[in-house]
Design a protein around this motif. Structure first.
Motif, mmCIF file in Angstrom:
data_model
loop_
_atom_site.group_PDB
_atom_site.id
_atom_site.type_symbol
_atom_site.label_atom_id
_atom_site.label_comp_id
_atom_site.label_asym_id
_atom_site.label_seq_id
_atom_site.Cartn_x
_atom_site.Cartn_y
_atom_site.Cartn_z
ATOM 1 N N ALA A 264 -7.716 -2.722 -0.012
ATOM 2 C CA ALA A 264 -7.479 -1.608 0.001
ATOM 3 C C ALA A 264 -6.736 -1.410 -1.316
ATOM 4 O O ALA A 264 -6.083 -2.246 -1.653
ATOM 5 N N GLY A 265 -6.698 0.344 -2.168
ATOM 6 C CA GLY A 265 -6.408 1.008 -2.797
ATOM 7 C C GLY A 265 -6.519 1.621 -3.071
ATOM 8 O O GLY A 265 -7.064 2.385 -2.442
ATOM 9 N N GLY A 266 -5.931 2.042 -4.479
ATOM 10 C CA GLY A 266 -6.541 3.680 -4.831
ATOM 11 C C GLY A 266 -5.508 4.618 -4.426
ATOM 12 O O GLY A 266 -4.581 3.988 -4.402
ATOM 13 N N LEU B 41 -0.116 -17.848 -2.114
ATOM 14 C CA LEU B 41 -0.279 -17.216 -2.119
ATOM 15 C C LEU B 41 -0.623 -15.945 -2.936
ATOM 16 O O LEU B 41 -1.033 -15.449 -3.958
ATOM 17 N N GLY B 42 0.134 -15.097 -2.154
ATOM 18 C CA GLY B 42 -0.017 -13.460 -2.573
ATOM 19 C C GLY B 42 -0.502 -12.783 -1.354
ATOM 20 O O GLY B 42 -1.002 -13.640 -0.696
ATOM 21 N N LEU B 43 -0.440 -11.575 -0.863
ATOM 22 C CA LEU B 43 -1.011 -11.193 -0.183
ATOM 23 C C LEU B 43 -2.551 -11.031 0.463
ATOM 24 O O LEU B 43 -3.202 -11.504 1.821
ATOM 25 N N ARG B 44 -2.304 -10.670 -0.676
ATOM 26 C CA ARG B 44 -4.589 -10.463 -0.786
ATOM 27 C C ARG B 44 -5.325 -11.399 -0.703
ATOM 28 O O ARG B 44 -5.525 -11.028 0.500
ATOM 29 N N ARG C 240 -6.550 4.315 0.567
ATOM 30 C CA ARG C 240 -5.852 3.488 1.869
ATOM 31 C C ARG C 240 -5.413 3.301 2.976
ATOM 32 O O ARG C 240 -6.114 2.802 3.654
ATOM 33 N N VAL C 241 -4.905 4.276 3.551
ATOM 34 C CA VAL C 241 -5.386 5.356 4.595
ATOM 35 C C VAL C 241 -6.600 5.122 5.519
ATOM 36 O O VAL C 241 -6.950 3.962 6.734
ATOM 37 N N ALA C 242 -7.837 5.626 4.748
ATOM 38 C CA ALA C 242 -9.078 5.089 4.915
ATOM 39 C C ALA C 242 -9.546 3.565 5.337
ATOM 40 O O ALA C 242 -9.760 3.497 6.709
ATOM 41 N N LEU C 243 -9.194 2.751 4.572
ATOM 42 C CA LEU C 243 -9.404 1.000 5.026
ATOM 43 C C LEU C 243 -8.704 0.905 6.112
ATOM 44 O O LEU C 243 -9.214 -0.175 6.378
ATOM 45 N N LEU D 165 0.586 -1.447 -0.428
ATOM 46 C CA LEU D 165 0.237 0.220 -0.158
ATOM 47 C C LEU D 165 0.562 1.581 -0.115
ATOM 48 O O LEU D 165 0.767 1.908 -0.570
ATOM 49 N N GLY D 166 2.072 1.078 0.238
ATOM 50 C CA GLY D 166 3.217 2.272 0.279
ATOM 51 C C GLY D 166 2.464 3.750 1.240
ATOM 52 O O GLY D 166 2.914 4.446 1.135
#
Length: 431
Positions: A313-315, A384-387, A320-323, A258-259
């Motif tokens: 979370a994305g965008g 599997l990946g993080l998400r 991202r912070v809000a989610l 998410l950075g």
């Protein structure tokens, strides 16, 4: 109408409880700082991978596998407060070694692993000593408000602690943030030492007899035979397994995928933790309205399910912070509805002479599953990946409620309907 003079004083006006409450609050704030600083130190300064960070999380909880034996040993000790103080001092001393090592460019991931493991062992000592000390501080009739007050202070630490930790890491580096946690344990030791109790601990006729394994088995047998404790343990163990799959990846996912910079990550976790404060305050009122058992069930679903917000979370940065903050908020409400009510219910049904042994059995199973969850999170995150792994954690965690459905817990309206336990309950459970 009752005489106002006969009404009990507010808990925070009771010197013993107030002193313990302040010690608890300071220690909780320090813990929130370290929970963020430790993985960030590993990621930012030691370039740790997701799997390595998950091992760090796992090691903190690994000593709980020995909780059944530690709790059995604790039951034989007459002075539980002395054990609480010793646990705080041990943790303070261990944490100080981290900033010292990094100050001389000698810090390594191996050292972080060792500190995580040993501080985890000291935490087991504290947690198995705490239940027997708690009932000396608080009358049975005030278990719910006392648990609510302690949970509220923990929730406040989740509001301000991560934000403070993120700022400390960003402005002063992670080792300095960990030093702050060491100081918090020193202050906690002082507060616990000052806490005076007026109640006399109940005698346990066989406290000094029997082999360690035999007495440990007695605590585990009672836990598994009691329908309320068995269901509570199964539910908590399930939700802890999946929540630690999630938590082992949260900081890594938020930082790398998410950075989010440390300051914003701490802010998101802190703002979201307001839900924990709300849940702790609302828990006694909600249980009075819908019942203790239903409140536990509601929390058991809301707590894990809300973490799905992180998986989507994305965008833009603000979203991202809000989610992340929203997931933490709803999760905090759920965990407090679950913890406050379940802790009070369990304190009501456990005989005094078995409190540390039952607590040790709980630690071994309930907390002992946490390192397995963390390691599973690291492995699945890499495979599997993080998400997808975060989705698995959110969905799997909600299955914990299946333990409660066939138990007596959903029908419990209030603690007043629970009979006061005694040692005859143990004999009945063993037959």
């Amino acid at each position: 109408m009752s005489d106002p003079a006969e009404r009990p004083r507010p808990l925070l006006r009771e010197p013993g409880f107030r002193s313990f409450f302040l010690a608890h609050t300071v220690s909780q704030f320090g813990d929130r700082i370290s929970e963020l600083a430790f993985p960030l130190l590993a990621v930012l300064l030691l370039d740790a991978s997701a799997a390595q960070v998950s091992v760090l999380t796992a090691l903190v909880w690994l000593p709980n596998l020995a909780g059944i034996f530690i709790g059995t040993w604790v039951d034989r000790q007459p002075n539980k407060k002395r054990l609480l103080v010793a646990a705080d001092l041990i943790r303070a001393g261990l944490l100080v070694t981290v900033p010292l090592a990094f100050a001389f460019d000698a810090g390594t991931l191996a050292q972080l692993y060792a500190v995580a493991l040993l501080t985890g062992a000291a935490s087991v000592l504290f947690n198995t000593s705490y239940p027997a000390f708690f009932v000396l501080l608080v009358d049975r009739s005030r278990y719910l408000p006392a648990n609510s007050a302690l949970s509220a202070s923990r929730s406040v630490s989740f509001i301000a602690g991560p934000a403070l930790g993120g700022l400390l890491v960003q402005a002063l580096t992670a080792p300095i943030a960990i030093l702050v946690d060491a100081v918090s344990f020193l202050l906690s030791a002082v507060g616990v030492a000052r806490a005076r109790t007026t109640r006399v601990p109940a005698s346990d006729g066989d406290a000094a007899t029997g082999r360690l394994w035999q007495r440990a088995r007695e605590g585990l047998r009672f836990t598994l035979a009691h329908p309320v404790l068995r269901a509570g343990l199964g539910c908590a163990t399930t939700v802890n397994y999946f929540s630690f799959i999630f938590s082992a990846l949260l900081v890594f996912f938020a930082s790398r995928t998410l950075g989010l910079p440390p300051g914003l990550l701490g802010l998101a976790l802190g703002v979201g933790a307001a839900g924990g404060l709300l849940g702790a305050v609302v828990a006694p009122r909600l249980s009075a309205r819908i019942g203790v058992g239903r409140s536990i069930m509601l929390g058991a679903v809301v707590f894990p399910a809300s973490t799905a917000l992180v998986a989507v979370a994305g965008g833009p940065l603000w979203l991202r912070v809000a989610l992340v903050a929203g997931a933490e908020f709803l999760s905090g409400v759920g965990v407090m509805l679950f913890d406050v009510n379940l802790n009070a219910l369990q304190a009501t049904v456990i005989p005094d002479g078995l409190r540390s042994r039952v607590s040790g059995a709980f630690s071994t199973v309930n907390y002992g599953i946490r390192p397995l969850g963390a390691l599973t999170g690291g492995a699945l995150g890499s495979w599997l990946g993080l998400r997808p792994t975060l989705w698995l954690a959110a969905i799997g965690g909600t299955l914990c409620v299946l333990w409660l459905l066939p138990s007596p817990i959903p029908t419990v309206r209030s603690l007043d309907q629970i009979d006061v336990p005694d040692r005859s309950d143990l004999a009945a459970a063993e037959r």
